[in-house]
Design an enzyme around this catalytic site. Structure first.
Site, PDB file in Angstrom:
ATOM      1  N   GLU A   1       0.885  -1.173   0.000  1.00 44.79           N
ATOM      2  CA  GLU A   1       0.000   0.000   0.000  1.00 44.79           C
ATOM      3  C   GLU A   1       0.916   1.214   0.000  1.00 44.79           C
ATOM      4  O   GLU A   1       1.526   1.540   1.024  1.00 44.79           O
ATOM      5  CB  GLU A   1      -0.906  -0.012   1.240  1.00 44.79           C
ATOM      6  CG  GLU A   1      -1.788  -1.242   1.368  1.00 44.79           C
ATOM      7  CD  GLU A   1      -2.880  -1.342   0.303  1.00 44.79           C
ATOM      8  OE1 GLU A   1      -3.102  -0.342  -0.419  1.00 44.79           O
ATOM      9  OE2 GLU A   1      -3.486  -2.410   0.176  1.00 44.79           O
TER      10      GLU A   1
ATOM     11  N   CYS B   1      -2.181   9.125   2.727  1.00 47.24           N
ATOM     12  CA  CYS B   1      -1.848   8.621   1.387  1.00 47.24           C
ATOM     13  C   CYS B   1      -2.897   9.085   0.383  1.00 47.24           C
ATOM     14  O   CYS B   1      -2.606   9.228  -0.789  1.00 47.24           O
ATOM     15  CB  CYS B   1      -1.751   7.110   1.407  1.00 47.24           C
ATOM     16  SG  CYS B   1      -3.126   6.359   2.264  1.00 47.24           S
TER      17      CYS B   1
HETATM   18  P1  NDP Z   1       8.498   4.387   4.666  1.00 46.57           P
HETATM   19  O1  NDP Z   1       8.488   3.610   3.399  1.00 46.57           O
HETATM   20  O2  NDP Z   1       9.667   5.185   4.991  1.00 46.57           O
HETATM   21  O3  NDP Z   1       8.256   3.414   5.924  1.00 46.57           O
HETATM   22  C1  NDP Z   1       7.164   2.546   6.033  1.00 46.57           C
HETATM   23  C2  NDP Z   1       7.483   1.453   7.035  1.00 46.57           C
HETATM   24  O4  NDP Z   1       8.544   0.654   6.556  1.00 46.57           O
HETATM   25  C3  NDP Z   1       7.943   1.976   8.384  1.00 46.57           C
HETATM   26  O5  NDP Z   1       7.482   1.136   9.411  1.00 46.57           O
HETATM   27  C4  NDP Z   1       9.445   1.889   8.250  1.00 46.57           C
HETATM   28  O6  NDP Z   1      10.088   1.861   9.477  1.00 46.57           O
HETATM   29  C5  NDP Z   1       9.587   0.578   7.527  1.00 46.57           C
HETATM   30  N1  NDP Z   1      10.842   0.379   6.815  1.00 46.57           N
HETATM   31  C6  NDP Z   1      11.735   1.307   6.398  1.00 46.57           C
HETATM   32  N2  NDP Z   1      12.754   0.698   5.726  1.00 46.57           N
HETATM   33  C7  NDP Z   1      12.493  -0.625   5.736  1.00 46.57           C
HETATM   34  C8  NDP Z   1      13.149  -1.768   5.199  1.00 46.57           C
HETATM   35  N3  NDP Z   1      14.282  -1.671   4.512  1.00 46.57           N
HETATM   36  N4  NDP Z   1      12.599  -2.974   5.392  1.00 46.57           N
HETATM   37  C9  NDP Z   1      11.431  -3.109   6.069  1.00 46.57           C
HETATM   38  N5  NDP Z   1      10.761  -2.068   6.595  1.00 46.57           N
HETATM   39  C10 NDP Z   1      11.282  -0.833   6.427  1.00 46.57           C
HETATM   40  O7  NDP Z   1       7.187   5.245   4.605  1.00 46.57           O
HETATM   41  P2  NDP Z   1       6.755   6.406   5.551  1.00 46.57           P
HETATM   42  O8  NDP Z   1       6.756   5.880   6.937  1.00 46.57           O
HETATM   43  O9  NDP Z   1       7.521   7.626   5.247  1.00 46.57           O
HETATM   44  O10 NDP Z   1       5.233   6.593   5.137  1.00 46.57           O
HETATM   45  C11 NDP Z   1       4.788   7.492   4.199  1.00 46.57           C
HETATM   46  C12 NDP Z   1       4.386   6.789   2.921  1.00 46.57           C
HETATM   47  O11 NDP Z   1       3.383   5.814   3.187  1.00 46.57           O
HETATM   48  C13 NDP Z   1       3.760   7.758   1.937  1.00 46.57           C
HETATM   49  O12 NDP Z   1       4.285   7.522   0.650  1.00 46.57           O
HETATM   50  C14 NDP Z   1       2.284   7.402   1.985  1.00 46.57           C
HETATM   51  O13 NDP Z   1       1.576   7.745   0.825  1.00 46.57           O
HETATM   52  C15 NDP Z   1       2.348   5.931   2.221  1.00 46.57           C
HETATM   53  N6  NDP Z   1       1.096   5.438   2.760  1.00 46.57           N
HETATM   54  C16 NDP Z   1       0.286   4.681   1.962  1.00 46.57           C
HETATM   55  C17 NDP Z   1      -0.947   4.239   2.407  1.00 46.57           C
HETATM   56  C18 NDP Z   1      -1.824   3.397   1.541  1.00 46.57           C
HETATM   57  O14 NDP Z   1      -2.781   2.828   2.055  1.00 46.57           O
HETATM   58  N7  NDP Z   1      -1.566   3.289   0.241  1.00 46.57           N
HETATM   59  C19 NDP Z   1      -1.451   4.588   3.740  1.00 46.57           C
HETATM   60  C20 NDP Z   1      -0.507   5.356   4.521  1.00 46.57           C
HETATM   61  C21 NDP Z   1       0.709   5.779   4.034  1.00 46.57           C
HETATM   62  P3  NDP Z   1      10.550   3.238  10.174  1.00 46.57           P
HETATM   63  O15 NDP Z   1       9.401   4.201  10.074  1.00 46.57           O
HETATM   64  O16 NDP Z   1      10.790   2.822  11.551  1.00 46.57           O
HETATM   65  O17 NDP Z   1      11.730   3.719   9.418  1.00 46.57           O
END
Ligand code: NDP
Length: 545
Positions: free
Chosen positions: A246, A280
């Site tokens: 997502e 999002c």
């Molecule tokens: P990120 O991609 O930075 O992080 C998402 C999650 O992945 C966090 O828990 C993060 O941990 C974790 N993560 C980071 N690196 C890794 C890795 N290498 N392996 C596994 N997990 C990892 O996204 P954001 O947190 O910045 O969120 C914003 C984004 O999410 C926006 O693009 C938004 O549009 C999208 N989004 C989409 C939704 C949908 O339903 N389509 C709903 C909500 C948001 P940590 O934060 O601890 O670094």
């Protein structure tokens, strides 16, 4: 309470410390889960899975309904924690996270059994041969949930409930920005009486998420950026772990001249600035028909001017702090780029102490080290060739562009790598539906914006780079099970015509099968009977020596 500046480096190494983005004050801390511990957590989850999958739907429903009661008993406490850790307004935490997830919980608790009931499938002419087919749904096993920080309560909790109702166990890795909400989710399931380790929380940053992927759960539900989604898909591929992604959005709102402009303006303001634009499905691009552009822009600016910004813990605040310095930097970069490209900043356009004073909100408290407030910003004169009309901003900005015709509106809306949600505003519902069906997005609203993630009954997911797979609705539940086809031959007296050994009679039978049986027509298939009898006799006679 400690602030960012007073944390000793040694504590930082083992502890994950969560700060209130509005104040910089510590909200809480949790020990980071090491990669070895993450592997052990997944192993325990798999052990529990073998017991949990045998529980009845009635028992799962009972526990999920109890988890609802745990939430209902502490709505304000949970909303305060969400507001403190994510920066969003307290009221919005209730409206946009707690209420929708409570609805999702009751829906899947009451309906999962019906949705996953074994289903008989029509198999056409095979039925004439005495065959039947049934689909049985099995849970996948351990579901790893890796959510973003922006809806830190409703997204992981909702996905966990769906996974559990389908008979899976769950491991959640909350964002490092919202670890205390992650722990709260674990506490809710535990208080409700779920078996130990049916839902486990691992804490840490990206590397903890990576360790969870590497530990090979049976499914990964990821919510986050396109960049991390690609990394996770690549890492998961090593174990062939299926992934639902997502991802981001750049969601367009199309306003036709016949729309109710007053309503459209209110929706644009809420759609763009809800959660400080960090949804999002935020309205990230507004396309308005040229003839009403000035009027709509004026209304939007007036409504924006009324908004109060400040600490999300206050009940009279509409826009809270952004989540992190990294996020606010992207917003600043995009607004600067709009300015440089010649777009006009109608209101906002900077970090917001001035905005806060103007609206009589409080100054940052003592000890606060950061200003993560960005003014709600309305920009007119935007065009699709400006970089920030293509990249996800994820902040409180509302760029407005114009169009002349329906075709142009559709083309501009689809001119994006993303396709999560969109909205069309018109009083002509025929036109609304016609336009909606041509928009490349997973959800399209007519005269509504943003909130459809809150409808647990309907599938949620993106076209194009906004994602793969679905969550919510029947389609989302299906991501959490593996269908098994049970095929029965009820009159198992004769060999099948297609069995070995192959002979010239067999080949002739196959030719006729292709022309008759495969047509789906009973009448045409009757012509096959003499050849079929010949072939069956041949098979019964056995090989000629
Ligand atoms: P990120 O991609 O930075 O992080 C998402 C999650 O992945 C966090 O828990 C993060 O941990 C974790 N993560 C980071 N690196 C890794 C890795 N290498 N392996 C596994 N997990 C990892 O996204 P954001 O947190 O910045 O969120 C914003 C984004 O999410 C926006 O693009 C938004 O549009 C999208 N989004 C989409 C939704 C949908 O339903 N389509 C709903 C909500 C948001 P940590 O934060 O601890 O670094």
């Amino acid at each position: 309470m400690k602030t960012v500046a007073t944390i000793a480096p040694t504590e930082q190494e083992t502890d994950l410390i969560s700060y209130n983005p509005a104040t910089g004050v510590e909200v809480g801390r949790v020990k980071k889960t090491t990669p070895d511990e993450v592997h052990a957590v997944v192993t325990r989850s798999r052990e529990v899975f073998h017991r949990w999958k045998t529980t009845s739907f009635a028992e799962r429903k009972r526990l999920v309904m109890l988890a609802r009661e745990v939430i209902l008993a502490d709505i304000d406490g949970i909303a305060k924690l969400i507001a403190a850790e994510s920066g969003k307004p307290f009221g919005e935490a209730i409206a946009m996270e707690i209420a929708p997830v409570l609805d999702l919980m009751q829906y899947f608790a009451r309906n999962a059994e019906k949705m996953l009931r074994p289903a008989k499938i029509g198999i056409g002419l095979y039925a004439l041969l005495g065959r039947t087919s049934k689909i049985v749904y099995h849970p996948v096993g351990v579901v790893g949930i890796i959510p973003a920080w922006n809806y830190p309560f409703s997204i992981p909790l909702g996905e966990a409930v769906m996974a559990l109702m389908a008979g899976n166990t769950v491991v959640i890795k909350p964002s490092e920005l919202t670890p205390m909400i992650g722990l709260k989710i674990g506490e809710i399931f535990s208080k409700a009486g779920f078996p130990a380790d049916a839902v486990q929380i691992v804490s840490g940053a990206g590397e903890t998420g990576a360790a969870l992927v590497e530990a090979a759960p049976d499914k990964i539900m990821f919510t986050g950026s396109v960049a991390t989604g690609k990394k996770i898909a690549a890492a998961a591929a090593k174990n062939l772990t299926p992934v639902v992604l997502e991802l981001g959005g750049k969601d367009p709102m199309i306003v036709f001249e016949d729309a109710n402009l007053e309503l459209a303006a209110g929706a644009a303001v809420w759609g763009a600035f809800c959660n400080a634009g960090q949804s999002c499905s935020s309205v990230e691009r507004l396309y308005v028909q040229e003839s009403v552009a000035e009027e709509l822009t004026r209304k939007i600016v007036e409504k924006t001017r009324e908004l109060k910004q400040g600490s999300g813990e206050r009940e009279d605040v509409s826009i809270g702090a952004m989540s992190s310095e990294r996020q606010i930097n992207i917003v600043e970069d995009h607004v600067n780029d709009f300015r440089d490209c010649g777009a006009k900043i109608e209101i906002g356009g900077a970090r917001s102490p001035a905005f806060r004073r103007q609206n009589a909100c409080e100054e940052p408290p003592e000890g606060g080290t950061q200003n993560l407030f960005y003014e709600p910003t309305v920009i007119s004169g935007a065009t699709n060739d400006m970089r920030p009309m293509q990249e996800e901003t994820f902040g409180p900005t509302l760029p407005i562009a114009t169009f002349k015709t329906e075709e142009e509106a559709i083309r501009l809306a689809n001119d994006s790598e993303f396709g999560l949600t969109a909205s069309v505003w018109t009083r002509d519902y025929t036109k609304g539906r016609r336009v909606a069906e041509q928009i490349e997005a997973g959800s399209v609203c007519i005269n509504e914006v943003l909130y459809t993630h809150g409808i647990g009954q309907t599938p949620w997911g993106g076209f194009k780079n906004s994602g793969r797979g679905r969550t919510h609705g029947r389609e989302g539940l299906m991501e959490l099970v593996q269908p098994q086809h049970i095929h029965v031959n009820r009159i198992a007296l004769l060999p099948d015509a297609w069995w070995m050994p192959y002979t010239p009679t067999a080949v002739e039978t196959f030719r006729k099968l292709a022309r008759t049986f495969a047509s789906g027509s009973v009448i045409r298939t009757t012509a096959l009977l003499p050849q079929l009898l010949l072939r069956i006799k041949e098979l019964l006679r056995g090989p000629r020596r």
